[in-house]
Design a protein around this motif. Structure first.
Motif, PDB file in Angstrom:
ATOM      1  N   SER A  52     -10.881-119.666-112.910  1.00  0.00           N
ATOM      2  CA  SER A  52     -11.062-120.012-111.496  1.00  0.00           C
ATOM      3  C   SER A  52     -11.607-121.431-111.318  1.00  0.00           C
ATOM      4  O   SER A  52     -11.602-121.951-110.209  1.00  0.00           O
ATOM      5  CB  SER A  52     -12.024-119.022-110.835  1.00  0.00           C
ATOM      6  OG  SER A  52     -13.327-119.161-111.383  1.00  0.00           O
ATOM      7  N   TRP A  53     -12.072-122.035-112.423  1.00  0.00           N
ATOM      8  CA  TRP A  53     -12.597-123.390-112.305  1.00  0.00           C
ATOM      9  C   TRP A  53     -12.366-124.140-113.596  1.00  0.00           C
ATOM     10  O   TRP A  53     -12.112-123.553-114.639  1.00  0.00           O
ATOM     11  CB  TRP A  53     -14.091-123.367-111.959  1.00  0.00           C
ATOM     12  CG  TRP A  53     -14.976-122.863-113.062  1.00  0.00           C
ATOM     13  CD1 TRP A  53     -15.256-121.564-113.355  1.00  0.00           C
ATOM     14  CD2 TRP A  53     -15.683-123.645-114.029  1.00  0.00           C
ATOM     15  NE1 TRP A  53     -16.094-121.486-114.447  1.00  0.00           N
ATOM     16  CE2 TRP A  53     -16.383-122.738-114.879  1.00  0.00           C
ATOM     17  CE3 TRP A  53     -15.822-125.016-114.257  1.00  0.00           C
ATOM     18  CZ2 TRP A  53     -17.194-123.171-115.935  1.00  0.00           C
ATOM     19  CZ3 TRP A  53     -16.641-125.446-115.316  1.00  0.00           C
ATOM     20  CH2 TRP A  53     -17.306-124.524-116.135  1.00  0.00           C
ATOM     21  N   VAL A  55     -12.690-128.611-115.316  1.00  0.00           N
ATOM     22  CA  VAL A  55     -13.171-129.976-115.111  1.00  0.00           C
ATOM     23  C   VAL A  55     -11.950-130.865-114.919  1.00  0.00           C
ATOM     24  O   VAL A  55     -11.063-130.931-115.774  1.00  0.00           O
ATOM     25  CB  VAL A  55     -14.026-130.445-116.305  1.00  0.00           C
ATOM     26  CG1 VAL A  55     -14.380-131.922-116.153  1.00  0.00           C
ATOM     27  CG2 VAL A  55     -15.294-129.595-116.395  1.00  0.00           C
ATOM     28  N   VAL A  71     -16.514-131.003-111.835  1.00  0.00           N
ATOM     29  CA  VAL A  71     -16.296-129.558-111.774  1.00  0.00           C
ATOM     30  C   VAL A  71     -15.541-129.229-110.491  1.00  0.00           C
ATOM     31  O   VAL A  71     -15.952-129.610-109.399  1.00  0.00           O
ATOM     32  CB  VAL A  71     -17.642-128.804-111.778  1.00  0.00           C
ATOM     33  CG1 VAL A  71     -17.414-127.313-111.557  1.00  0.00           C
ATOM     34  CG2 VAL A  71     -18.386-129.058-113.074  1.00  0.00           C
ATOM     35  N   SER A  73     -13.025-126.018-108.485  1.00  0.00           N
ATOM     36  CA  SER A  73     -12.331-124.745-108.468  1.00  0.00           C
ATOM     37  C   SER A  73     -10.830-125.029-108.383  1.00  0.00           C
ATOM     38  O   SER A  73     -10.430-126.112-107.957  1.00  0.00           O
ATOM     39  CB  SER A  73     -12.755-123.916-107.265  1.00  0.00           C
ATOM     40  OG  SER A  73     -14.125-123.581-107.362  1.00  0.00           O
ATOM     41  N   SER A 107      -6.371-135.255-115.783  1.00  0.00           N
ATOM     42  CA  SER A 107      -6.202-134.056-116.611  1.00  0.00           C
ATOM     43  C   SER A 107      -7.164-132.985-116.120  1.00  0.00           C
ATOM     44  O   SER A 107      -8.194-133.287-115.516  1.00  0.00           O
ATOM     45  CB  SER A 107      -6.427-134.339-118.106  1.00  0.00           C
ATOM     46  OG  SER A 107      -7.766-134.716-118.382  1.00  0.00           O
ATOM     47  N   THR A 109      -9.236-129.625-117.585  1.00  0.00           N
ATOM     48  CA  THR A 109      -9.671-128.963-118.818  1.00  0.00           C
ATOM     49  C   THR A 109     -10.322-127.629-118.510  1.00  0.00           C
ATOM     50  O   THR A 109     -11.198-127.540-117.644  1.00  0.00           O
ATOM     51  CB  THR A 109     -10.657-129.862-119.592  1.00  0.00           C
ATOM     52  OG1 THR A 109     -10.020-131.107-119.876  1.00  0.00           O
ATOM     53  CG2 THR A 109     -11.060-129.207-120.913  1.00  0.00           C
ATOM     54  N   ILE A 110      -9.871-126.604-119.228  1.00  0.00           N
ATOM     55  CA  ILE A 110     -10.340-125.236-119.018  1.00  0.00           C
ATOM     56  C   ILE A 110     -10.760-124.643-120.355  1.00  0.00           C
ATOM     57  O   ILE A 110     -10.062-124.822-121.359  1.00  0.00           O
ATOM     58  CB  ILE A 110      -9.192-124.370-118.433  1.00  0.00           C
ATOM     59  CG1 ILE A 110      -8.755-124.907-117.068  1.00  0.00           C
ATOM     60  CG2 ILE A 110      -9.599-122.907-118.328  1.00  0.00           C
ATOM     61  CD1 ILE A 110      -7.381-124.421-116.650  1.00  0.00           C
ATOM     62  N   SER A 111     -11.877-123.922-120.369  1.00  0.00           N
ATOM     63  CA  SER A 111     -12.330-123.259-121.587  1.00  0.00           C
ATOM     64  C   SER A 111     -12.284-121.749-121.427  1.00  0.00           C
ATOM     65  O   SER A 111     -12.693-121.216-120.396  1.00  0.00           O
ATOM     66  CB  SER A 111     -13.763-123.668-121.918  1.00  0.00           C
ATOM     67  OG  SER A 111     -14.268-122.885-122.985  1.00  0.00           O
ATOM     68  N   TYR A 113     -14.181-119.908-122.870  1.00  0.00           N
ATOM     69  CA  TYR A 113     -15.576-119.459-122.925  1.00  0.00           C
ATOM     70  C   TYR A 113     -16.049-118.976-121.566  1.00  0.00           C
ATOM     71  O   TYR A 113     -16.844-118.040-121.474  1.00  0.00           O
ATOM     72  CB  TYR A 113     -16.467-120.605-123.429  1.00  0.00           C
ATOM     73  CG  TYR A 113     -17.777-120.141-124.014  1.00  0.00           C
ATOM     74  CD1 TYR A 113     -18.965-120.222-123.290  1.00  0.00           C
ATOM     75  CD2 TYR A 113     -17.838-119.620-125.311  1.00  0.00           C
ATOM     76  CE1 TYR A 113     -20.168-119.794-123.820  1.00  0.00           C
ATOM     77  CE2 TYR A 113     -19.037-119.199-125.850  1.00  0.00           C
ATOM     78  CZ  TYR A 113     -20.204-119.289-125.097  1.00  0.00           C
ATOM     79  OH  TYR A 113     -21.402-118.870-125.638  1.00  0.00           O
ATOM     80  N   SER A 114     -15.528-119.623-120.502  1.00  0.00           N
ATOM     81  CA  SER A 114     -15.895-119.237-119.132  1.00  0.00           C
ATOM     82  C   SER A 114     -15.438-117.825-118.780  1.00  0.00           C
ATOM     83  O   SER A 114     -15.979-117.224-117.856  1.00  0.00           O
ATOM     84  CB  SER A 114     -15.252-120.184-118.116  1.00  0.00           C
ATOM     85  OG  SER A 114     -15.564-121.515-118.414  1.00  0.00           O
ATOM     86  N   LYS A 130      -8.978-123.376-125.592  1.00  0.00           N
ATOM     87  CA  LYS A 130      -9.175-124.398-124.582  1.00  0.00           C
ATOM     88  C   LYS A 130      -7.835-125.041-124.280  1.00  0.00           C
ATOM     89  O   LYS A 130      -6.967-125.112-125.163  1.00  0.00           O
ATOM     90  CB  LYS A 130     -10.171-125.457-125.054  1.00  0.00           C
ATOM     91  CG  LYS A 130      -9.837-126.082-126.386  1.00  0.00           C
ATOM     92  CD  LYS A 130     -11.015-126.917-126.875  1.00  0.00           C
ATOM     93  CE  LYS A 130     -10.733-127.540-128.226  1.00  0.00           C
ATOM     94  NZ  LYS A 130     -11.900-128.293-128.734  1.00  0.00           N
ATOM     95  N   THR A 132      -5.969-128.398-121.993  1.00  0.00           N
ATOM     96  CA  THR A 132      -6.037-129.556-121.116  1.00  0.00           C
ATOM     97  C   THR A 132      -4.623-129.845-120.626  1.00  0.00           C
ATOM     98  O   THR A 132      -3.713-130.043-121.429  1.00  0.00           O
ATOM     99  CB  THR A 132      -6.626-130.783-121.837  1.00  0.00           C
ATOM    100  OG1 THR A 132      -7.957-130.486-122.261  1.00  0.00           O
ATOM    101  CG2 THR A 132      -6.653-131.993-120.908  1.00  0.00           C
ATOM    102  N   PHE A 181      -2.154-129.897-123.889  1.00  0.00           N
ATOM    103  CA  PHE A 181      -2.906-129.873-125.145  1.00  0.00           C
ATOM    104  C   PHE A 181      -3.663-128.546-125.156  1.00  0.00           C
ATOM    105  O   PHE A 181      -4.492-128.302-124.293  1.00  0.00           O
ATOM    106  CB  PHE A 181      -3.882-131.054-125.184  1.00  0.00           C
ATOM    107  CG  PHE A 181      -4.830-131.052-126.364  1.00  0.00           C
ATOM    108  CD1 PHE A 181      -6.098-130.483-126.264  1.00  0.00           C
ATOM    109  CD2 PHE A 181      -4.448-131.621-127.573  1.00  0.00           C
ATOM    110  CE1 PHE A 181      -6.975-130.481-127.347  1.00  0.00           C
ATOM    111  CE2 PHE A 181      -5.325-131.622-128.669  1.00  0.00           C
ATOM    112  CZ  PHE A 181      -6.588-131.055-128.550  1.00  0.00           C
TER     113      PHE A 181
END
Lengths: 209, 209
Positions: A52-53, A55, A71, A73, A107, A109-111, A113-114, A130, A132, A181
């Motif tokens: 949902s969010w 960077v 940051v 959404s 770009s 970037t999403i992880s 981990y979230s 991850k 990008t 990526f």
């Protein structure tokens, strides 16, 4: 007997809650099925649709042209209707949108981990995925069908956006993706073209929100 | 009487676990005290010291100089000894480090949403804090005291790094901070100089890990 019931009941409650507190999800939303990491396109689409969010990175106007992350959404569509392209709701009061209007290189970037699905590995461990998405960040014409799609996508996942202050002039932006990526296992980034990504089969089982 | 005890005990367990599952933290680590958002320097230091990962942005060598964000773990020091400067453990097999060796302009973006302390607001809502540290990403001489500090800082918060493959040649990098962009409430970014940030008083109560 009463003691036995008491103990079993306590264990039941504790296990149920420990599971979800470690996973980090509210109790009532089931985890969607994580695709096989080897299926790069489906995995990438899963990661983007579940998130949902992220960077969002742009080239700063000020600060000597430094790459500036912020940051935000986002949404790639209503649940079960995600298309893989991220839409954003931004105001030029914030540097990201005003940067993009001068230089659209960007770009997102999403992880993983979230999402809470990294199973206690370190966020930088390759098995914690991850992604990008690299491309051009574009302001959409507010009256276009694309902006209408974007608003539906965003408001479905971020309902409070509907009441954000009109005076801030929030508008719909999208990232036109040119390169992807993604790392989701050991061995370096997964080969994945934008075409493969956009055309990936994503089953309804893979997407919940 | 037994029923009363049973009910109270169940409620106790449920409330304890619901709290932590919504907050998203493992049960055994207490939440550190969140500073007043008006105390910008202390708040910024709290956010950085509490966080274990972020998105590190560099100018890409390839991809037409696009700003490239990458998920990385980081640390600003051992627990209770954080200095506010983020250290990273990177390999040039990954684009971020190889980008930085050619062009050190960089930023690190961190969201409070990852800490689980945003109280169910949207990640883009200003009351859910975010910070971007802008500066130069530098490779440290592996034998220097600074690199030694960096390794202690990193390995304390990311113990698995100690066993990452030697063949990947991981090295310690740090971000020399030149500007700080932080939003932690409505009304735009908080005025905050790097000097104020580095000299902020951070009590031991504010930092746990």
């Amino acid at each position: 007997m009463a003691v036995k019931v008491f103990v079993y009941w306590s264990v039941f409650l504790v296990l149920g809650f420990v599971h979800d507190s470690v996973i980090g999800r509210p109790l009532l939303i089931p985890n969607a099925r994580r695709p096989n990491p080897d299926d790069a396109a489906s995995f990438a689409r899963w990661l983007v649709s579940q998130s949902s969010w992220g960077v969002l990175n742009t080239i700063s106007n000020e600060w000597g042209g430094a790459p500036f992350g912020n940051v935000v959404s986002f949404s790639d569509g209503e649940p079960d209707k995600g298309k893989g392209i991220p839409y954003f709701y931004l105001t030029t009061l914030d540097p990201t949108a005003s940067n993009a209007l001068k230089d659209p290189r960007s770009s997102l970037t999403i992880s993983e981990y979230s999402l809470g699905t990294c199973d206690k590995t370190d966020p930088e461990n390759p098995s914690c995925a991850k992604i990008t998405l690299i491309g051009k960040l574009k302001l959409l014409d507010g009256k276009s069908k694309d902006a209408e799609f974007g608003r539906s996508a965003l408001f479905a996942k971020h309902p409070e956006m509907k009441s954000w202050p009109p005076g801030h002039n929030f508008e719909v932006y999208k990232l036109n993706i040119e390169k992807i990526f993604m790392i989701n296992w050991f061995g370096g980034p997964k080969p994945l073209t934008v075409e493969q990504y956009l055309q990936a089969k994503v089953s309804a089982e893979d997407i919940t929100f």
